[in-house]
Design a protein around this motif. Structure first.
Motif, short mmCIF file in Angstrom:
data_model
loop_
_atom_site.label_atom_id
_atom_site.label_comp_id
_atom_site.label_asym_id
_atom_site.label_seq_id
_atom_site.Cartn_x
_atom_site.Cartn_y
_atom_site.Cartn_z
N MET A 158 0.84 -1.20 0.00
CA MET A 158 0.00 0.00 0.00
C MET A 158 0.87 1.25 0.00
N ARG A 159 1.93 1.23 0.83
CA ARG A 159 2.83 2.39 0.91
C ARG A 159 3.47 2.65 -0.44
N ALA A 160 3.82 1.56 -1.13
CA ALA A 160 4.53 1.70 -2.40
C ALA A 160 3.59 2.00 -3.57
N ALA A 161 2.32 1.91 -3.35
CA ALA A 161 1.39 2.07 -4.47
C ALA A 161 1.28 3.53 -4.91
N PRO A 162 1.32 3.80 -6.21
CA PRO A 162 1.22 5.18 -6.69
C PRO A 162 -0.12 5.84 -6.35
N HIS A 163 -1.18 5.03 -6.28
CA HIS A 163 -2.51 5.58 -5.96
C HIS A 163 -3.14 4.76 -4.85
N ARG A 164 -3.95 5.47 -4.03
CA ARG A 164 -4.66 4.77 -2.95
C ARG A 164 -6.05 5.36 -2.85
N LYS A 165 -6.97 4.54 -2.45
CA LYS A 165 -8.34 5.02 -2.29
C LYS A 165 -9.00 4.29 -1.13
N ARG A 166 -9.86 5.01 -0.42
CA ARG A 166 -10.65 4.39 0.65
C ARG A 166 -12.13 4.41 0.24
N LEU A 167 -12.77 3.30 0.48
CA LEU A 167 -14.17 3.18 0.07
C LEU A 167 -14.95 2.50 1.18
N ARG A 168 -16.24 2.78 1.21
CA ARG A 168 -17.12 2.13 2.20
C ARG A 168 -18.35 1.58 1.48
N PHE A 169 -18.70 0.36 1.79
CA PHE A 169 -19.85 -0.26 1.13
C PHE A 169 -20.77 -0.87 2.16
N ARG A 170 -22.05 -0.85 1.84
CA ARG A 170 -23.04 -1.37 2.78
C ARG A 170 -24.07 -2.24 2.05
N TYR A 171 -24.29 -3.40 2.61
CA TYR A 171 -25.28 -4.34 2.05
C TYR A 171 -26.29 -4.60 3.15
N GLU A 172 -27.56 -4.51 2.80
CA GLU A 172 -28.59 -4.75 3.82
C GLU A 172 -29.14 -6.15 3.75
N ARG A 173 -29.79 -6.53 4.83
CA ARG A 173 -30.36 -7.88 4.91
C ARG A 173 -31.40 -8.13 3.83
N GLY A 174 -31.43 -9.38 3.39
CA GLY A 174 -32.48 -9.82 2.47
C GLY A 174 -32.95 -11.20 2.92
N ALA A 175 -33.97 -11.69 2.27
CA ALA A 175 -34.54 -12.98 2.67
C ALA A 175 -34.74 -13.87 1.45
N ALA A 176 -34.53 -15.15 1.66
CA ALA A 176 -34.68 -16.10 0.56
C ALA A 176 -36.12 -16.22 0.12
N SER A 177 -37.01 -16.31 1.08
CA SER A 177 -38.45 -16.32 0.82
C SER A 177 -38.89 -17.35 -0.23
N PRO A 178 -38.65 -18.64 0.02
CA PRO A 178 -39.20 -19.65 -0.89
C PRO A 178 -40.72 -19.61 -0.84
N MET A 179 -41.36 -20.07 -1.91
CA MET A 179 -42.82 -20.00 -1.94
C MET A 179 -43.47 -20.95 -0.93
N GLU A 180 -42.81 -22.07 -0.65
CA GLU A 180 -43.32 -22.93 0.41
C GLU A 180 -42.62 -22.56 1.71
N GLY A 181 -43.40 -22.27 2.71
CA GLY A 181 -42.82 -22.02 4.02
C GLY A 181 -42.33 -23.33 4.62
N ARG A 182 -41.88 -23.26 5.84
CA ARG A 182 -41.35 -24.45 6.50
C ARG A 182 -42.50 -25.27 7.10
N ALA A 183 -42.28 -26.53 7.21
CA ALA A 183 -43.30 -27.41 7.80
C ALA A 183 -42.63 -28.68 8.31
N VAL A 184 -43.18 -29.24 9.39
CA VAL A 184 -42.66 -30.49 9.95
C VAL A 184 -43.84 -31.36 10.36
N TRP A 185 -43.78 -32.63 10.02
CA TRP A 185 -44.84 -33.58 10.42
C TRP A 185 -44.15 -34.80 11.00
N ALA A 186 -44.55 -35.23 12.19
CA ALA A 186 -43.88 -36.36 12.84
C ALA A 186 -44.88 -37.40 13.34
N ARG A 187 -44.45 -38.65 13.26
CA ARG A 187 -45.24 -39.79 13.77
C ARG A 187 -44.31 -40.62 14.62
#
Lengths: 231, 150, 776
Positions: free
Chosen positions: C172-201
């Motif tokens: 980094m010290r030796a690099a002719p150019h330097r830049k600082r950047l900030r990025f932000r990603y927000e939460r998302g959801a998979a949201s399959p069309m079938e919700g979750r379900a469990v059936w037990a016997r």
């Protein structure tokens, strides 16, 4: 029946009410299903305009030849309501009585200067559009009154309806209805409102939500009103 | 009410949704439930031939009407209905959960518009959510279904 | 062996039942079972001071109500699935909370009744007293650590990890150019069309527990239930029937219901079924995508990256059941297809009072791709260079494989790219994209990505030829729409020389195949596909061995074609595979179906006992594939967009994908995966987000306000393929399940930035966001 039962709601199309029931947000003691009442599903030409009875489905208005001829603004507007599958059940009168400030049909009624006929065991009365909408989901209807008919004047030329929504069929972030020189806005106040084409945003204090800030709504109002009057 | 041509009585519980009645009282589990607020379309059936959301109807409201579910399109091992056949040919389904809703919506669309324009197709499928296909193959399936029904 | 089915666009065998409405999704099953409903915390952070279920228990139709106090495992923390030495402060939740809740939606009580309607009525009668506590929402707030999510986790940091390749500070010290950047990603959801379900016997007589679960890993569920309930594994059966979409959150285990439903079935002696509704899906099912990256990049005047430093915080949610796989993947995948001589990445996994995070299609890669691609665009902008040219100058070249990146990968190895041709992807994508459409406010975006696929530890398969000549095959992993039954049938049919429609595949059913890991991370084709190949090859060899005795030819002179084992070059000298299956099982009693050929008085084909040492009866085999490392898929997406200057509506004018997943088994299925992935990417970039308020309440927990795209929002996509086979597995395949989604955010951000001339550093976007950006 509406008059005699405490905490009762009318069930017509159900496309707005049943989701609320499913969410358990609306919990009326009684539901009065009016779908089987006969003689309430007519679309008639009357007094130069279109009378739409309580059980007329939005899809029927969309397909109606007489509506296309006399009030094409109404036909164009109903096409923007949700999706066809919803319009197959949802009713025009139901949408108006539900009074969602982001919905199209109340604004169309207002822009055209139409009215509704409300019926109760006490009798009938006609309520003009500009007297009907009081607030978010609030109208001047009494709890025991049923909207039996909505009357839309013929759409003057030029007419237009534009709205901005996130997805096809969604409620509008903002919308503008032009009927001749009259301009009504929806989605930007607690009710549909009449506006001045020269300064459509004047006096508006829209709320903000996830998809539109108040400033963005005001911006969209100007954009949509300009579009409506450019045609 | 008549469901797929067979008379059935409505449930006694007025709260019962049509979607639950079809699935659990009549054993017609082809109609699926994705949201119960009328947005996703997985529950779409035909009421007197027109697509409706069965999650937005109380079962008792279907009395006196004709309900068609996906099971009513091709009985047992009968050949697939053209819309079903088209979905198969065009890989119009992956997990299959939204599929009955789409199929019924398309059947309803083609009943109204047997030769739909691209815009009518787009409008006709725009009320159903699919998370798997990205809709491209569904569009192709509708065009194919039009060919098969001509 | 002639390859007939591999590479063919075979139509799916799954379709018929699904199209007829005869699918078997978990809620379709279990008629007559008791039904359930959860009581969930409305608070994002609170102490529970009392729980009173008496009114709920008393309601007619209610069979039981459980709180933590009622459960023998009520005080046990749920498993921490993927431990890691850097996960110094891992925490998991309990089945039902009794002292503290840490996200809105955390389960507190479980109601079991005769119907879901009654269960929901009763759930409303459960009284829980909460003392709200301060809420920590967003990883930035968590980092400030004014309040803690877990009292014993200082700074809200679950894990911290730093990795370095080369010497970033010096470079980094030796690099002719330097830049600082900030990025932000927000939460998302998979949201399959079938919700979750469990059936037990539960069968008390046979002491057998049978569970149907809309899960991506029945084998893991089975293992966990056996441990928790003290049952032999062989007495626990877990089946994933038809699953209506997974996309990641269904690979999370254990959700409380996965223990409570079987427990209830065992306690109550009646089958029990729970199906979630959409609203609770939004808070009760895992999510991901929240990260904030602070980047420093050093580069030369030609736009070549010399040093890259990334310090990011990951929004882990209230608990860490899935360990730190997500930030590990982001850290590993950040360099992508580019040569980064010196790279340092530090991450901190932060606790927040929100739903726990675990992989959602892309699993950390979309963020990594976004950060790298935005950084390259920033370099181009700084130097006034063409964005595409800057990418070309940094891409790893086709003669540099295997390419060592040097950071840790999610399988415990370091990242080594096995094969690829990244410059060709870029060139082909741009050729497909074509010239820029005329008009104002049009922008172009491009992104190149890599994807580590096919992780181990392993998968297995069992293949058997039946005496009828039909073939049955089974593997441990389930499908959620990826057409496993068709694709594995293609692999097996090629080895055995039969018609693909004569191969019936079962997946995700521990009764049929009990070993395996699960369906996730784009690994199915690589692991299970190759296991099918291995098992089928063993069966083919055995068939040739048996047939050789009867045909009097050496096994190496035989081939399997058209359902026969026959002599190469003499197609009339053959014996049906069905007959070989009969002969493979020497019998005393012929029970029909041609088995008289295998009885003791028919002609003996060879000397010695009917079964020689080491031989087994039947024409079947089990095979496994355990990858030595990931197979690295790659691709390039490019697009033209137009942003309306007045409404800020996004119009995608053209979207192209060039994709490399090695050899392609079924191009129809692959196309569907990519088209679906891109749609999910578009949804995640411009429509969907999870809007938590400062109190940790999810403001848009419904499909009305969580905006998944309809068909009208998804444009036509053009796809082309490159194939650089993987040298790591016999089939030469790489995974493809997540490819469509990974670079979409980066592409659209790049295109919108180009169209509008504003800097895009966040995901997701919307007309509102673009309006606000344009106003500044």
């Amino acid at each position: 029946m509406l008059g005699s039962l405490e905490d009762a709601k009318v069930l017509a199309g159900g496309q707005s009410l049943v989701p609320l029931l499913n969410f358990r947000l609306a919990r009326p003691q009684h539901l009065i299903d009016i779908n089987r009442i006969s003689g309430l599903d007519g679309i008639h030409e009357r007094d130069g305009g279109i009378a739409v009875q309580a059980l007329v489905r939005q899809a029927a208005v969309e397909d109606s030849e007489v509506v296309a001829r006399i009030c094409p603004l109404l036909r164009d507007s109903v096409r923007l309501v949700a999706h066809r599958v919803i319009r197959n059940r949802g009713t025009v009168c139901g949408s108006i009585a539900h009074a969602d400030p982001a919905s199209e049909l109340p604004a169309v009624l207002l822009a055209l200067g139409g009215n509704v006929t409300a019926q109760s065991s006490r009798g009938r009365r006609v309520i003009a559009a500009d007297q009907l909408f009081r607030g978010v989901f609030e109208t001047s209807l009494q709890p025991d009154e049923l909207v039996v008919e909505a009357w839309f004047p013929a759409s003057p030329q030029p007419y237009a309806i534009f709205e901005e929504s996130r997805r096809h069929g969604d409620f509008a972030l903002a919308g503008a209805v032009r009927a001749g020189d009259s301009l009504a806005l929806f989605g930007v106040a607690s009710t549909p409102v009449l506006a001045d084409r020269a300064d459509p945003a004047r006096g508006l204090e829209p709320s903000g939500d996830l998809e539109a800030s108040p400033a963005f709504r005001l911006h969209l109002v100007r954009v949509l009103a300009e579009k409506a009057f450019a045609a | 009410m008549r469901v797929n041509g067979v008379e059935h009585s409505a449930p006694t519980d007025a709260r019962r949704l049509l979607s639950d009645h079809l699935r659990h009282d009549l054993g017609l589990t082809g109609t699926h439930v994705g949201c119960e607020h009328g947005v996703c379309g997985c529950c779409t059936v035909l009421l007197d031939g027109a697509p409706v959301r069965s999650c937005l109807m109380l079962a008792v409201q279907a009395e006196g009407h004709e309900v068609t579910t996906v099971e009513g399109l091709a009985r047992d091992v009968a050949p697939l209905h053209p819309v079903q056949q088209a979905f198969h040919e065009c890989h119009g389904l992956q997990c299959g959960f939204c599929t009955p809703g789409f199929v019924m919506s398309v059947v309803g669309l083609l009943a109204q518009h047997p030769d739909p324009s691209p815009q009518q197709i787009e409008e006709g499928i725009s009320g159903n959510l699919c998370r798997c296909t990205g809709y491209a193959s569904i569009r192709r399936a509708v065009s194919r279904a039009v060919e098969l029904t001509k | 062996m002639t390859t007939r089915w591999f590479g063919a666009p075979v139509q799916r065998v799954e379709d018929d039942r699904l199209l007829r409405g005869k699918g078997r999704f978990t809620d379709d099953l279990g008629e007559g079972a008791l039904e359930c409903c959860f009581v969930r915390s409305p608070y994002a952070h609170a102490r529970i001071t009392s729980i009173d279920v008496s009114a709920a228990r008393a309601m007619p139709g209610v069979v039981a109500v459980y709180t933590a106090a009622d459960l023998p495992f009520g005080g046990v923390d749920l498993p921490l699935l993927i431990p890691h030495p850097n996960l110094t402060h891992g925490r998991t939740q309990r089945c039902l909370a009794s002292e503290r809740v840490r996200y809105a939606g955390e389960a507190v009580a479980f109601v079991i009744a005769e119907s879901r309607y009654i269960a929901e009525d009763a759930a409303e009668l459960v009284q829980v007293d909460y003392e709200p506590l301060p809420v920590v929402i967003t990883p930035e707030v968590a980092l400030k650590a004014e309040h803690l999510v877990h009292d014993d986790v200082p700074g809200n940091v679950a894990a911290e990890m730093t990795q370095e390749v080369g010497d970033v500070d010096a470079a980094m010290r030796a690099a002719p150019h330097r830049k600082r950047l900030r990025f932000r990603y927000e939460r998302g959801a998979a949201s399959p069309m079938e919700g979750r379900a469990v059936w037990a016997r539960w069968s008390a007589g046979e002491r057998t527990l049978t569970v149907y679960d809309s899960t991506q890993s029945p084998t893991s569920i089975r293992g966990g239930l056996a441990v928790l309930f003290g049952l032999p594994e062989s007495n626990v059966e877990v089946i994933a029937p038809d699953v209506g979409g997974g996309f990641g959150p269904k690979i999370m285990l254990f959700y409380p219901d996965e223990l409570l439903v079987p427990y209830a079935a065992m306690q109550l002696g009646r089958p029990v079924k729970w199906t979630e509704d959409r609203q609770e899906h939004f808070t009760a099912v895992n999510q991901e995508r929240g990260q904030v990256h602070e980047v420093e990049v050093g580069f030369d005047g030609e736009g070549r990256v010399l040093a890259l430093g990334d310090d990011f915080i990951h929004d882990g949610g209230a608990y860490t059941p899935y360990g730190i796989i997500l930030p590990i993947i982001s850290a590993a995948q950040l360099p992508g297809p580019y040569r980064i001589p010196s790279y340092r990445v530090r991450f901190r996994d932060m606790y927040t009072n929100a739903t726990p995070t675990s992989p959602y299609r892309g699993a950390g890669r979309p963020h990594a791709c976004f950060v790298m691609e935005r950084t390259l665009d920033a370099i181009a902008a700084e130097l006034g260079l063409d964005r595409v040219e800057v990418r070309r100058r940094n891409l790893i070249q086709r003669d540099e494989f295997p390419y060592e990146v040097g950071v840790l990968w999610q399988d415990g190895n370091t990242v080594v790219y096995d094969s690829g041709d990244y410059p060709a992807l870029l060139d082909r994508a741009l050729a497909m994209l074509g010239p820029k459409p005329a008009g104002d406010h049009v922008g172009m975006g491009v992104a190149v990505y890599v994807e580590g696929t096919g992780v181990g530890p392993y998968e297995g398969a069992h293949v058997q030829v039946l005496v009828s000549g039909k073939v049955v095959a089974a593997t441990g992993i389930p499908s959620q729409g990826q057409a496993h039954a068709t694709v594995w049938a293609q692999v097996v049919a090629d080895e055995l020389g039969v018609d693909v429609r004569d191969v019936e595949v079962t997946g995700g059913d521990t009764r049929r195949f009990p070993w395996g890991v699960g369906t996730f991370a784009s690994r199915g084709a690589v692991t299970a596909g190759n296991a099918m190949h291995v098992a089928a090859r063993i069966v083919a060899d055995r068939a040739k061995q048996i047939a050789s005795d009867h045909l009097e030819a050496a096994p190496e002179d035989l081939e399997l074609v058209g359902g026969q084992v026959r002599v190469k070059g003499s197609p009339d000298r053959g014996i049906p595979l069905a007959a070989v299956a009969v002969l493979s099982n020497p019998v005393r009693y012929a029970f029909g179906g041609g088995t008289e050929a295998a009885t003791q008085f028919t002609a003996k084909a060879r000397e010695g006992p009917p079964l020689h040492d080491g031989e087994q009866p039947g024409l079947e085999a089990t095979g496994y594939y355990s990858p030595p490392g990931s197979a690295w898929a790659s691709g390039c997406h490019a697009a033209y967009v137009r942003v309306d200057p007045k409404t800020f509506r996004l119009e995608i004018l053209r979207y192209v994908v060039v994709h490399d997943c090695g050899r392609v088994i079924n191009p129809l299925v692959l196309q569907g995966q990519i088209e679906g992935g891109v749609a999910q990417g578009i949804g995640g970039a411009f429509y969907e987000r999870l809007a938590y308020d400062a109190d940790g309440q999810l403001r848009n927990a419904s499909f009305m306000e969580f905006l998944m795209p309809y068909a009208t929002e998804i444009p036509r996509i053009e796809i082309d393929h490159l194939e650089t086979p993987s040298p790591l597995n016999p089939l030469g395949v790489k995974g493809a399940g997540e490819a469509g989604v990974i670079p979409v955010g980066a592409v659209l951000a790049s295109a919108i930035e180009d169209a509008m001339g504003v800097s895009i550093t966040e995901m997701p976007l919307s007309p509102l966001k673009l309006y606000e950006l344009s106003a500044t």
